[in-house]
Design a protein around this motif. Structure first.
Motif, short mmCIF file in Angstrom:
data_model
loop_
_atom_site.label_atom_id
_atom_site.label_comp_id
_atom_site.label_asym_id
_atom_site.label_seq_id
_atom_site.Cartn_x
_atom_site.Cartn_y
_atom_site.Cartn_z
N VAL A 1 0.86 -1.19 0.00
CA VAL A 1 0.00 0.00 0.00
C VAL A 1 0.89 1.24 0.00
N ASP B 1 -1.62 -4.68 2.94
CA ASP B 1 -3.02 -4.93 3.28
C ASP B 1 -3.28 -6.43 3.18
N GLU C 1 0.33 -4.64 13.02
CA GLU C 1 -0.95 -4.27 12.42
C GLU C 1 -1.39 -2.95 13.04
N ARG D 1 -7.49 2.35 6.96
CA ARG D 1 -7.22 0.97 6.55
C ARG D 1 -6.35 0.28 7.58
N LEU E 1 -3.41 -1.96 8.23
CA LEU E 1 -2.22 -2.32 7.47
C LEU E 1 -1.20 -2.99 8.36
#
Length: 478
Positions: free
Chosen positions: A57, A81, A331, A341, A343
């Protein structure tokens, strides 16, 4: 580094333009032109390879202290991701899992310590802190006890009398990484670690007594509880033999997974597996256990450091300023093009650097940003910085972790002798204690980049802002 291969975005941000037909994501390199020129071309090759990995990402990034590493460059940052086939890579975490720095503030001022006091302190710390290749400490664990360490991290150490409960408020994850799976670690890896909890190790690891020599940001310094002339201590170490063995073994299983799943790797050192794959989940469980090992290690060393100071200075008070790792994959939630998001952020030789207001920052520091510690080379100095909102946007809240090597250890040995380095630093008022003259030569100050330039570039690139410069007084090396 061949600057002709780069395109300048601004004075501290660069990219590598895509070639026709090239299939990869974007690349972002942070640093001044002199710092990038000093880097090996291998850094470009490695970060370009990282940019080809599935599920990346944004851009693959390097920090201002970047240099050649295994798979990922050291100073490499990349976010993936899991829902888009994103991967976990042992080479993107590093072999010394959760290597990091814990900074301690004391209530001592430089004027409180005579030269005799510093000599006594150097000798006492040298006796108290086990350091060196394969060096074991007084704490000898059984396999079952080590499993408890791997699950409990610094919380295990506090529970067993190594330190103060308030330390945990100023350690990442409150000193305990969730999702640890000791059962995912081999017996060999565990056996190598049984006597190494509470030891410093070798290489670039150190325990350093430092003086706050300069303040750049008064507000942040006040929040961090530091002022000019104050004595602080930095402890730089990681998960020791356990982390190295985990890295070695999982490179094999992750490489097999990549082959099984048809993941094309430009370099076998980038062995990886999808985060949701069985192999990926197994490595994550082992990695989280190693993170706990490292946090427990730094907690036990903190306890030993307190004891050493208390032997010499009546009424001394030592508090944990902050403990942050720089070889992990975590994470985290990040805004990408205005959308939150989840990630998995690899930081190899890079430090997490959350900006002001982030809920994971201790309340005491939340208004100014997370403490970020850039460790210098032996005898040069270190920096405390604070994370920025801009850094969250530019580099998934990541910043430099140290000066970064400018030459290999082999090259350093050709240029310096350990005794020579110790004598030269003593003339500058810096006391070195080490069992290995070879190790001192390998870690000679000039074998590293200029930490002042790295800290400045980190600030100018918007990754973190300088708060204080720390000048070394005593350094314990392996």
């Amino acid at each position: 580094m061949n600057m002709n291969l780069l395109e300048r975005i601004d004075d501290y941000t660069w990219t590598i333009p895509l070639k026709v037909g090239e299939k990869r994501s974007g690349i972002r390199l942070y640093g001044s032109e002199p710092l990038l020129k000093s880097m090996d071309d291998k850094v470009l090759e490695q970060i370009t390879n990282v940019a080809t990995l599935p599920g990346l990402v944004g851009e693959a990034m390097t920090m201002p202290d970047a240099h050649w590493g295994y798979g990922f460059p050291i100073g490499g940052v990349a976010a993936f991701d899991a829902e888009e086939g994103g991967i976990i890579s042992a080479g993107g975490v590093g072999f010394d899992i959760s290597c990091g720095i814990r900074c301690l503030r004391t209530n001592l001022m430089r004027e409180d310590l005579t030269s005799t006091d510093l000599t006594k302190l150097a000798d006492e710390l040298s006796r108290a802190i086990p350091a060196g290749v394969g060096r074991e400490g007084k704490l000898r664990l059984t396999l079952d006890e080590l499993d408890d360490v791997l699950r409990g991290g610094a919380q295990w150490a506090i529970h067993h009398g190594y330190g103060l409960g308030e330390d945990l408020s100023f350690v990442e994850e409150m000193g305990k990484m969730q999702g640890a799976r000791p059962e995912n670690i081999s017996r060999l890896a565990k056996e190598r670690q049984l006597g190494e909890v509470g030891t410093l190790g070798s290489g670039n690891h150190y325990l350093e007594v430092q003086e706050v020599a300069k303040i750049y940001d008064e507000k942040a310094a006040e929040a961090f509880g530091i002022k000019k002339g104050q004595i602080v201590v930095s402890i730089h170490c990681g998960s020791r033999a356990l982390g190295h063995q985990i890295g070695t073994e999982y490179l094999v299983s992750l490489a097999k997974a990549a082959t099984r799943l048809g993941i094309s790797l430009p370099d076998r050192e980038l062995a990886c597996a999808p985060i949701h794959s069985p192999e990926g989940q197994e490595y994550i469980g082992a990695m989280n256990a190693a993170i706990n090992c490292a946090m427990a290690n730094r907690q036990v060393l903190t306890h030993m450091t307190r004891n050493a100071f208390e032997c010499l200075f009546k009424g001394v008070k030592i508090e944990t300023l902050y403990d942050v790792s720089h070889n992990t994959c975590k994470e985290e939630t990040h805004l990408v093009n205005g959308v939150e998001r989840n990630l998995w952020v690899h930081r190899k030789g890079a430090t997490r650097a959350f900006g002001p207001g982030h809920p994971d920052i201790p309340v005491r520091y939340r208004s100014v940003g997370q403490p970020v510690i850039i460790g210098g080379s032996m005898g040069t100095g270190s920096y405390i910085l604070a994370g920025t909102k801009e850094g969250e946007e530019r580099a998934f809240s990541s910043a430099s972790h140290g000066a970064g090597r400018a030459m290999s250890r082999h090259q350093a040995l050709k240029l310096w002798k350990g005794k020579q380095v110790i004598q030269e630093l003593a003339q500058k008022g810096i006391l070195i204690r080490s069992a290995s003259m070879r190790g001192v030569a390998e870690e000679a100050p000039d074998a590293y980049k200029d930490v002042d330039l790295v800290a400045q570039a980190t600030e100018k690139a918007g990754l973190a802002r300088r708060v204080a410069f720390l000048r070394p007084k005593v350094c314990i090396k392996g």
